[in-house]
Design a protein around this motif. Structure first.
Motif, PDB file in Angstrom:
ATOM      1  N   ASP A   1      12.025 -53.456  33.861  1.00  0.00           N
ATOM      2  CA  ASP A   1      11.928 -53.569  32.398  1.00  0.00           C
ATOM      3  C   ASP A   1      12.354 -52.233  31.812  1.00  0.00           C
ATOM      4  O   ASP A   1      11.547 -51.455  31.319  1.00  0.00           O
TER       5      ASP A   1
ATOM      6  N   TRP B   1       8.473 -55.550  27.721  1.00  0.00           N
ATOM      7  CA  TRP B   1       7.472 -56.508  28.172  1.00  0.00           C
ATOM      8  C   TRP B   1       6.059 -55.970  28.079  1.00  0.00           C
ATOM      9  O   TRP B   1       5.137 -56.750  27.872  1.00  0.00           O
TER      10      TRP B   1
ATOM     11  N   ALA C   1       9.956 -59.452  38.897  1.00  0.00           N
ATOM     12  CA  ALA C   1      10.836 -60.220  38.008  1.00  0.00           C
ATOM     13  C   ALA C   1      12.253 -59.673  38.066  1.00  0.00           C
ATOM     14  O   ALA C   1      12.475 -58.496  38.356  1.00  0.00           O
TER      15      ALA C   1
ATOM     16  N   TYR D   1      15.538 -59.233  35.514  1.00  0.00           N
ATOM     17  CA  TYR D   1      15.775 -59.108  34.074  1.00  0.00           C
ATOM     18  C   TYR D   1      17.255 -59.376  33.810  1.00  0.00           C
ATOM     19  O   TYR D   1      18.121 -58.677  34.335  1.00  0.00           O
TER      20      TYR D   1
ATOM     21  N   GLU E   1      19.424 -67.214  38.083  1.00  0.00           N
ATOM     22  CA  GLU E   1      18.108 -67.649  38.561  1.00  0.00           C
ATOM     23  C   GLU E   1      18.101 -67.695  40.092  1.00  0.00           C
ATOM     24  O   GLU E   1      17.161 -67.185  40.727  1.00  0.00           O
TER      25      GLU E   1
ATOM     26  N   LEU F   1       9.958 -64.383  38.795  1.00  0.00           N
ATOM     27  CA  LEU F   1      10.275 -64.690  37.402  1.00  0.00           C
ATOM     28  C   LEU F   1      11.672 -64.179  37.075  1.00  0.00           C
ATOM     29  O   LEU F   1      12.121 -63.186  37.635  1.00  0.00           O
TER      30      LEU F   1
ATOM     31  N   ARG G   1      13.400 -62.937  33.545  1.00  0.00           N
ATOM     32  CA  ARG G   1      13.078 -62.614  32.149  1.00  0.00           C
ATOM     33  C   ARG G   1      14.347 -62.255  31.395  1.00  0.00           C
ATOM     34  O   ARG G   1      15.285 -61.705  31.958  1.00  0.00           O
TER      35      ARG G   1
ATOM     36  N   ASP H   1      15.711 -61.493  26.959  1.00  0.00           N
ATOM     37  CA  ASP H   1      15.352 -61.420  25.543  1.00  0.00           C
ATOM     38  C   ASP H   1      16.587 -61.739  24.726  1.00  0.00           C
ATOM     39  O   ASP H   1      17.710 -61.661  25.214  1.00  0.00           O
TER      40      ASP H   1
ATOM     41  N   PHE I   1      13.161 -71.913  29.940  1.00  0.00           N
ATOM     42  CA  PHE I   1      12.490 -70.639  29.728  1.00  0.00           C
ATOM     43  C   PHE I   1      11.384 -70.808  28.694  1.00  0.00           C
ATOM     44  O   PHE I   1      11.547 -71.541  27.724  1.00  0.00           O
TER      45      PHE I   1
ATOM     46  N   GLU J   1      10.746 -66.070  29.666  1.00  0.00           N
ATOM     47  CA  GLU J   1      10.713 -65.959  31.109  1.00  0.00           C
ATOM     48  C   GLU J   1      10.644 -67.343  31.733  1.00  0.00           C
ATOM     49  O   GLU J   1      10.232 -68.324  31.099  1.00  0.00           O
ATOM     50  N   LYS J   2      11.088 -67.403  32.974  1.00  0.00           N
ATOM     51  CA  LYS J   2      11.083 -68.665  33.722  1.00  0.00           C
ATOM     52  C   LYS J   2      10.572 -68.395  35.131  1.00  0.00           C
ATOM     53  O   LYS J   2      11.011 -67.442  35.778  1.00  0.00           O
ATOM     54  N   LYS J   3       9.654 -69.241  35.576  1.00  0.00           N
ATOM     55  CA  LYS J   3       9.157 -69.137  36.954  1.00  0.00           C
ATOM     56  C   LYS J   3      10.244 -69.635  37.889  1.00  0.00           C
ATOM     57  O   LYS J   3      10.893 -70.642  37.629  1.00  0.00           O
TER      58      LYS J   3
END
Length: 181
Positions: A91, A96, A103, A105, A129, A139, A141, A143, A160, A177-179
């Motif tokens: 990040d 975040w 994660a 990004y 992904e 994850l 992530r 923005d 997401f 964010e998406k698992k």
């Protein structure tokens, strides 16, 4: 720093989309102008629609540094680049504000206008992904500018979850964010 991806040469893509017709390759220093060109075209298109998400491309120095760290990728249809994105593991901007998690990004996802409306952007998103999941991330992530309702809806439709807002300079951004897995 992000380690170089396995099979990152242009001869062997890291990922493929479009039924194997488009390869995702790790960008090299030779690709910086191409990346800036794709991002500039996307920014100009957004600006023409009244969306100030990318009024100018990022500074060349910024892109060069991230290419050197192995964070930029190109989607190539044969030898022609049709899209780009950045994938990293931190990040960097502190958007975040929560404890670090494993994660990926995603940022600077853009395609050429000549392939717009054909699902290429979504396939690039899905490739990112898979790349994050294969690197052990739980994850993915990203923005986007909160004033871009279309893009916020796009990411929601891609699975997401909106999980907050942040700020970049004087702009508000939505955090998604998406698992994975």
């Amino acid at each position: 720093l992000v380690a170089r991806w396995k099979n990152s040469s242009a001869a062997k893509p890291i990922e493929t989309i479009r039924g194997g017709a488009v390869g995702i390759v790790q960008a090299t220093s030779e690709d910086v102008d191409c990346i800036l060109g794709i991002l500039s075209q996307a920014g100009q298109w957004l600006l023409a629609k009244g969306i100030r998400q990318w009024p100018t491309p990022p500074p060349r120095k910024w892109v060069v540094k991230r290419v050197e760290r192995g964070e930029f990728f190109l989607a190539r249809e044969q030898v022609k680049a049709i899209g780009t994105f950045r994938l990293n593991w931190s990040d960097e901007e502190g958007l975040w504000g929560n404890p670090p998690v494993k994660a990926g990004y995603l940022g600077k996802l853009a395609i050429l206008r000549t392939v717009a409306g054909k699902g290429v952007g979504l396939e690039l998103l899905q490739a990112a992904e898979r790349m994050a999941a294969s690197a052990g991330r739980v994850l993915l992530r990203l923005d986007c500018w909160s004033g871009n309702a279309f893009l916020c809806d796009y990411y929601a439709q891609a699975g997401f979850q909106k999980c907050g807002t942040g700020s970049r300079g004087d702009s508000s951004v939505c955090l998604f964010e998406k698992k994975l897995g």
